[in-house]
Design a protein around this motif. Structure first.
Motif, mmCIF file in Angstrom:
data_model
loop_
_atom_site.group_PDB
_atom_site.id
_atom_site.type_symbol
_atom_site.label_atom_id
_atom_site.label_comp_id
_atom_site.label_asym_id
_atom_site.label_seq_id
_atom_site.Cartn_x
_atom_site.Cartn_y
_atom_site.Cartn_z
ATOM 1 N N ASP A 1 0.855 -1.204 0.080
ATOM 2 C CA ASP A 1 0.033 0.140 0.079
ATOM 3 C C ASP A 1 1.061 1.190 0.224
ATOM 4 N N THR A 2 2.217 1.098 0.159
ATOM 5 C CA THR A 2 3.122 2.331 0.138
ATOM 6 C C THR A 2 4.323 1.972 -0.712
ATOM 7 N N GLN B 1 -5.225 4.157 -7.098
ATOM 8 C CA GLN B 1 -5.288 5.437 -6.183
ATOM 9 C C GLN B 1 -5.014 4.910 -4.536
ATOM 10 N N ASP B 2 -5.020 3.768 -4.348
ATOM 11 C CA ASP B 2 -5.054 3.413 -2.997
ATOM 12 C C ASP B 2 -3.496 3.362 -2.531
ATOM 13 N N VAL B 3 -2.670 3.444 -3.297
ATOM 14 C CA VAL B 3 -1.163 3.196 -2.995
ATOM 15 C C VAL B 3 -0.559 4.454 -2.712
ATOM 16 N N THR B 4 0.135 4.803 -1.563
ATOM 17 C CA THR B 4 0.820 6.150 -1.363
ATOM 18 C C THR B 4 2.124 5.818 -1.684
ATOM 19 N N GLU C 1 1.680 9.066 -13.487
ATOM 20 C CA GLU C 1 1.716 7.850 -14.540
ATOM 21 C C GLU C 1 1.839 6.537 -13.513
ATOM 22 N N LEU C 2 2.584 6.695 -12.474
ATOM 23 C CA LEU C 2 2.844 5.831 -11.681
ATOM 24 C C LEU C 2 1.435 5.466 -10.652
#
Length: 264
Positions: free
Chosen positions: A183-184, A205-208, A198-199
């Motif tokens: 998630d990070t 969208q849930d990745v920080t 782009e990443l």
């Protein structure tokens, strides 16, 4: 301290502009020289010995020529390999750039962190030490995505890059066992924040995303606190590579107060 003495930001390419952007917020009046080792790009595919010798040699010559008050190695690969060596041979204060594993460990909820860097960065013992100190109770997945460096450089030059290209270059991170729990993501190369939109689309969208540019800028500001600054002339950027190609970035550099481009 001479008020016109510059801060030297050194990178293998133009990824260090992400650090310069944050530094400008804190030190708008600081004279800056941006040094891009375009002739040596990319560092991520080179051996440790090659990177160490090249970075130490270049910074020695640049310190002698420009007499900077501080040098920032705005490159994770160069810092994780050559930071200690450069500090030993130069009297100038040196600020390095290291993967932002500590802040990533503080924000992850699943306990699985991705480290996206160059191949040379992700294999360094320096990274092992950071993981042991700050993320020993986490899962750290590493992936060397050298192709993202070229994509970041291309994007700054106004070339068209696709989300598919970025996703393909970074896919090895999420496809590892346990990647579905990530998630990070630590962007452990100064080029990679240039590709964050782009990443984000590629990873979801849930990745920080975490990178160290703001922290590096705060460290620089702390070390030069109280020193006088005079920007007597526009900032300077130098390249070890082809000047004509470098000049294609003139408008990008101008956005950061750098209007003179020269070959080193």
């Amino acid at each position: 301290m001479d008020a016109s003495s510059p801060i030297l930001l050194f990178d293998s390419g133009v990824g260090g502009l992400t650090v310069l952007a944050e530094m400008r917020k804190l030190l708008p009046d600081a004279p800056v020289i941006y040094a891009a080792d375009m002739a040596g790009l990319p560092y991520g595919a080179k051996s440790e010995a090659e990177v160490a010798a090249r970075v130490a040699g270049l910074l020695g010559r640049m310190a002698e020529r420009y007499q900077p008050r501080l040098i920032c190695i705005a490159c994770n690969t160069a810092s994780t390999i050559a930071l200690g060596m450069v500090r030993e041979v130069l009297e100038t204060p040196i600020v390095g750039t290291v993967p932002a594993i500590k802040p990533a460990a503080a924000v992850t909820k699943t306990g699985t962190i991705g480290l996206l860097g160059t191949q040379a960065t992700v294999r360094q013992r320096y990274v092992d030490d950071l993981e042991r100190e700050f993320a020993s109770d986490k899962v750290l997945l590493r992936y060397g995505a050298n192709d993202l460096v070229a994509l970041g450089e291309a994007k700054l030059r106004g070339e068209t890059i696709s989300v598919d290209d970025v996703a393909r270059a970074a896919s090895g991170l999420v496809l590892q066992p346990g990647g579905e729990n990530m998630d990070t993501v630590v962007l452990a190369c100064t080029h990679f924040p240039l590709l964050e939109p782009e990443l984000r689309e590629a990873f979801g969208q849930d990745v920080t995303f975490v990178h160290g540019a703001a922290g590096i800028a705060r460290r620089i500001a702390h070390l030069v606190e109280g020193q006088p600054f005079t920007r007597a002339e526009p900032g300077l950027a130098v390249t070890t590579g082809d000047l004509a190609d470098f000049e294609r970035l003139a408008s990008t550099f101008a956005q950061h107060g750098i209007e003179r481009l020269e070959r080193f």
